[in-house]
Write an enzyme that holds these catalytic residues in place. Structure first.
Site, mmCIF file in Angstrom:
data_model
loop_
_atom_site.group_PDB
_atom_site.id
_atom_site.type_symbol
_atom_site.label_atom_id
_atom_site.label_comp_id
_atom_site.label_asym_id
_atom_site.label_seq_id
_atom_site.Cartn_x
_atom_site.Cartn_y
_atom_site.Cartn_z
ATOM 1 N N ASP A 1 0.858 -1.187 -0.078
ATOM 2 C CA ASP A 1 -0.055 0.247 -0.026
ATOM 3 C C ASP A 1 1.138 1.447 0.145
ATOM 4 O OD1 ASP A 1 -1.382 2.051 0.866
ATOM 5 O OD2 ASP A 1 -3.189 1.125 1.359
ATOM 6 N N HIS A 2 0.952 2.083 -1.260
ATOM 7 C CA HIS A 2 2.163 2.879 -1.591
ATOM 8 C C HIS A 2 2.177 4.249 -0.583
ATOM 9 C CE1 HIS A 2 -0.018 5.388 -4.164
ATOM 10 N NE2 HIS A 2 1.042 6.236 -4.114
ATOM 11 N N HIS B 1 -5.612 2.755 0.943
ATOM 12 C CA HIS B 1 -4.605 4.454 1.183
ATOM 13 C C HIS B 1 -5.910 4.727 2.584
ATOM 14 C CE1 HIS B 1 -2.604 3.253 -1.826
ATOM 15 N NE2 HIS B 1 -3.419 4.110 -2.973
#
Ligand code: BG6
Length: 508
Positions: free
Chosen positions: A183-184, A246
């Site tokens: 999950d950047h 996010h």
């Protein structure tokens, strides 16, 4: 950070955008910082028939096009791309993995990379299980002779059931601790700094609860539209694309209890507990608590902007949301009764991600305000851009009487001279290389997040009467979203709408 030993990174779907735009520039930057293992090779695979030279050339171009550094060092780029290889293959075909094994053996003997492999799944999600199964059958998931780690991109499932099913299938093939669900947002420095702000400072944590906090707002606004991803986006929408992962991870870090240590499970356990405490919505409550919207054609600063339904790959009658705003509660001792709000959308006026803690007002208002602003104290954690933290508080205006003015006290990352903020992918790739799963979503976190959103997904499917509100591209989404705040003149914070209010923290 230290270098890891030896490794081959295998990228499935290497001809795609993610590899060129994010992975290769991040790896190149790591090379420059000496964060890659000395014995290291990258093997790209994909259906496209590149020769190795063509693929290297393409990767070199991507370094020059997408690196954060303005003028990447040519010699370094040359050296780096010499460690990139390519194997055209159909990753759905079991027999192709014999070739893959052969190629990996060759790389091992020329680069002495050992049998440590990271497999990066930069493919459509439908391929995740197939690739994992084929790797396992080819003996490439077994960790007897080296580590085998699997990086899986989002979306991880498209709803609760599919996420459970995907986890189940992957667990038949590999151990949970081999899986790194990326999950950047968790790779962003400023997102990690939420933990430090909260737990390294004695001044915030005592106030961080229902006694002092009135509400919490999390916004991830984007000014871009769906660009060339219309096909993917239409099957996803903002809820799956941004909220399930996010935004909820940001909620987790903002609301969690102090972890007992910084170990991966200590942190992830606390995030999980937040997700488990999310007050379940009933389908019937969805329309009062969740607003969805879709951008319509408009003009932004004189330029005509297409509406979502006219974007390439999007059906003309699509009801997919490009905007979502949601009110919810966390049922635990710390947060009982405090409303949380989150919203995200495409084609909003600016790109900004921030977490806003609205503190309660003083019990008695002694002073008159002359600037007409009735805000209470706010702590704004600016995730991007203009990364930093801003505290809004009242002070006495110099002069006679007791006129009160709202002012800002701020810290910006850019004030830290000579400190470069690494990109999210650099941080996350490094963590996989060193085997640190802290910033990756665990199976139970992902499933619990989906479970919370299930009633919203069901309500939208089962009740076509729930509106998709249009909003002109370049605006802050459907105005009705302010109603979620429950009246009394409360609205979302609109960053940069009022330049004087946001001071330095405004790019517009
Ligand atoms: C991705 C979404 O995960 O995050 C995109 O798929 C979105 O739709 C992107 O644009 C936003 O990331 P960032 O880092 O630009 O805020």
């Amino acid at each position: 950070m230290e270098q890891t030993g030896s490794l081959t990174l295998v990228i499935f779907g290497a001809s795609g955008d993610l590899t060129s735009r994010k992975l290769i520039p991040a790896l190149f930057s790591m090379k420059g910082q000496k964060l890659l293992p000395q014995k290291f090779a990258i093997l790209g695979t994909g259906r496209t028939h590149f020769t190795e030279d063509n693929f290297r050339e393409k990767m070199k171009e991507s370094i020059f096009a997408f690196s954060e550094e303005k003028n990447p060092d040519r010699r370094l780029a040359e050296g780096f791309t010499n460690s990139i290889f390519y194997l055209p293959m159909d990753s759905s075909a079991e027999e192709e993995y014999i070739r893959l094994r052969g190629k990996l053996d060759k790389l091992n003997s020329s680069f002495d990379t050992g049998e440590n492999y990271i497999f990066y799944f930069a493919t459509p999600p439908a391929m995740y299980e197939i690739i994992a199964r084929n790797l396992a059958k080819a003996g490439l998931a077994d960790q007897t002779n080296g580590f085998r780690r699997f990086i899986i991109e989002k979306p991880f499932g498209y709803d609760y059931r599919s996420a459970v099913e995907l986890n189940r299938k992957l667990h038949e093939l590999v151990e949970e601790d081999q899986i790194y669900r990326i999950d950047h947002y968790l790779g962003k420095e400023t997102v990690q700094n939420v933990l430090v702000t909260r737990f390294a400072n004695g001044i915030f944590e005592p106030l961080w609860n229902r006694n002092y906090i009135h509400r919490v707002e999390i916004t991830a606004a984007e000014s871009i539209g769906v660009e060339n991803r219309g096909g993917y986006y239409d099957s996803s929408g903002a809820l799956r694309d941004m909220v399930q992962n996010h935004l909820l991870q940001m909620v987790g870090l903002t609301a969690m209890e102090p972890p007992s240590s910084l170990s991966p499970d200590a942190i992830r356990n606390e995030i999980l507990k937040v997700f488990q405490s999310l007050q379940p919505l009933h389908e019937a409550e969805v329309s009062e608590n969740v607003i969805r919207g879709q951008y319509t054609g408009s003009k932004i600063r004189g330029d005509v902007v297409t509406g979502y339904r006219s974007e390439k790959g999007v059906p003309g009658d699509s009801r997919t949301e490009t905007y979502i705003a949601m009110r919810f509660f966390i049922n635990n001792w710390r947060w009982g009764g405090v409303p949380f709000y989150m919203r995200t959308g495409k084609r909003l006026p600016t790109r900004v991600t921030e977490i806003v803690i609205h503190f309660k007002r003083t019990p008695h208002h002694l002073f008159q305000r002359h600037d007409g602003i009735t805000t209470s104290n706010q702590l704004i954690i600016r995730i991007q851009p203009d990364e930093g933290i801003l505290l809004k508080f009242d002070m006495k205006e110099p002069g006679s009487g007791f006129n009160v003015k709202n002012v800002n006290m701020d810290f910006r990352y850019s004030q830290l001279a000579n400190i470069r903020v690494p990109s999210a992918y650099e941080r996350l790739l490094y963590d996989v290389m060193t085997g640190d799963p802290t910033l990756f979503s665990r199976d139970d976190e992902v499933e619990t997040a989906w479970k919370f959103l299930e009633p919203v997904q069901n309500a939208w499917v089962n009740n076509p009467g729930i509106k998709v509100f249009g909003y002109p591209a370049g605006t802050w989404g459907p105005e009705i979203s302010d109603n979620l705040m429950g009246g009394c003149g409360l609205t979302w914070r609109y960053p940069c709408r009022n330049l004087a209010e946001d001071g330095n923290f405004c790019e517009l």
